[in-house]
Scaffold this motif. Structure first.
Motif, mmCIF file in Angstrom:
data_model
loop_
_atom_site.group_PDB
_atom_site.id
_atom_site.type_symbol
_atom_site.label_atom_id
_atom_site.label_comp_id
_atom_site.label_asym_id
_atom_site.label_seq_id
_atom_site.Cartn_x
_atom_site.Cartn_y
_atom_site.Cartn_z
ATOM 1 N N MET A 1 0.850 -1.195 0.000
ATOM 2 C CA MET A 1 0.000 0.000 0.000
ATOM 3 C C MET A 1 0.886 1.246 0.000
ATOM 4 O O MET A 1 1.737 1.396 0.883
ATOM 5 N N ASN A 2 0.694 2.129 -1.000
ATOM 6 C CA ASN A 2 1.509 3.332 -1.055
ATOM 7 C C ASN A 2 0.943 4.431 -0.155
ATOM 8 O O ASN A 2 -0.093 4.256 0.499
ATOM 9 N N GLY A 3 1.635 5.567 -0.144
ATOM 10 C CA GLY A 3 1.251 6.640 0.762
ATOM 11 C C GLY A 3 -0.131 7.193 0.517
ATOM 12 O O GLY A 3 -0.906 7.432 1.460
ATOM 13 N N LEU A 4 -0.481 7.403 -0.752
ATOM 14 C CA LEU A 4 -1.800 7.947 -1.066
ATOM 15 C C LEU A 4 -2.913 6.980 -0.680
ATOM 16 O O LEU A 4 -3.963 7.391 -0.173
ATOM 17 N N GLU A 5 -2.672 5.692 -0.920
ATOM 18 C CA GLU A 5 -3.670 4.691 -0.532
ATOM 19 C C GLU A 5 -3.837 4.648 0.983
ATOM 20 O O GLU A 5 -4.960 4.515 1.482
ATOM 21 N N ALA A 6 -2.729 4.770 1.699
ATOM 22 C CA ALA A 6 -2.800 4.769 3.162
ATOM 23 C C ALA A 6 -3.607 5.952 3.669
ATOM 24 O O ALA A 6 -4.433 5.817 4.591
#
Length: 254
Positions: A1-6
């Motif tokens: 999970m990348n930063g934007l998804e988090a």
């Protein structure tokens, strides 16, 4: 999970915690969000359940004034929620994943329908409470089994569990809407808490998802117990319906 998804999952947790404190359809926000990021449905469901428990606690604390004098009622109905939540969680784990894939679209559809008809239900609830004088009681005989069945639903999936509980309490228990909402929050905590305990012991969880939703739902629970009470219900309901219908499309086309 990348930063934007988090960040998106965290914000979904805030929204779910807020909505759960007010009406109880937060899973229709978090579950589709997790599916959109490629998390398998059952992992998303159990991780979402565990993550929302701290938000349930936050909502209960935010409504603690309305819980005063409800000890006997909460013990009686809480037992039904405990049994129901346990049965629902075990059904989720024991039934094949294909059953979950087949059942969940129907449950989401039911949840969306309940959100849509919520205003009509609430008007009937308010009228009934007025005719009964608003005198607190422990409910008519069918309230206990109805809460039990709602707990089974909540332990298995849980979208719009709070709407179901408010309908049951509003029709079967004479009290004010705010106190019934406080009761709903406590019963939802019992269901989600016992289901989360089962999932912690035997299910596969995505701990990143659990942490993000937990953090967001704690904040959302407080928002829902304070500022959220002033939000236009129609706007909140419209958001839930759009997200729920999006979830249906995602599930039916995957």
């Amino acid at each position: 999970m990348n930063g934007l998804e988090a960040v998106a999952v965290l914000l979904a947790g805030v929204a779910a915690g807020t909505i759960n404190a007010i009406v109880g359809s937060g899973t229709l926000i978090t579950f589709p969000t997790l599916l959109a990021f490629g998390i398998p449905p059952i992992t998303a469901n159990v991780s979402n359940n565990v993550g929302l428990v701290p938000g349930n606690v936050s909502s209960v604390l935010g409504y603690r004034a309305e819980l005063a004098g409800q000890r006997d009622r909460l013990l009686r109905l809480g037992a039904a929620s405990l049994v129901g939540g346990l049965v629902g969680a075990l059904l989720l784990l024991r039934l094949p994943s294909s059953a979950f894939d087949a059942i969940v679209p129907a449950l989401i559809g039911l949840g969306v329908l309940l959100v849509v008809i919520g205003p009509a239900v609430q008007r009937r609830v308010a009228a009934r409470a007025e005719t009964r004088g608003g005198v607190p009681d422990h409910g008519v005989w069918w309230v206990w089994p109805a809460v039990l069945l709602t707990g089974v639903y909540g332990g298995y999936f849980g979208a719009a569990q709070g709407v179901l509980l408010m309908a049951v309490l509003g029709i079967g228990v004479a009290d004010t809407l705010q106190r019934q909402n406080a009761t709903k929050n406590m019963l939802a905590l019992v269901v989600n808490g016992v289901a989360a305990t089962v999932f912690l012991l035997v299910a596969e969880l995505d701990w990143t998802v659990v942490g993000l939703i937990a953090a967001g739902s704690i904040v959302g629970g407080q928002i829902g117990a304070t500022v959220g009470r002033r939000m236009p219900p129609a706007v909140l309901r419209a958001v839930i319906v759009v997200v729920g219908l999006t979830a249906l499309v995602v599930l039916l086309t995957r």
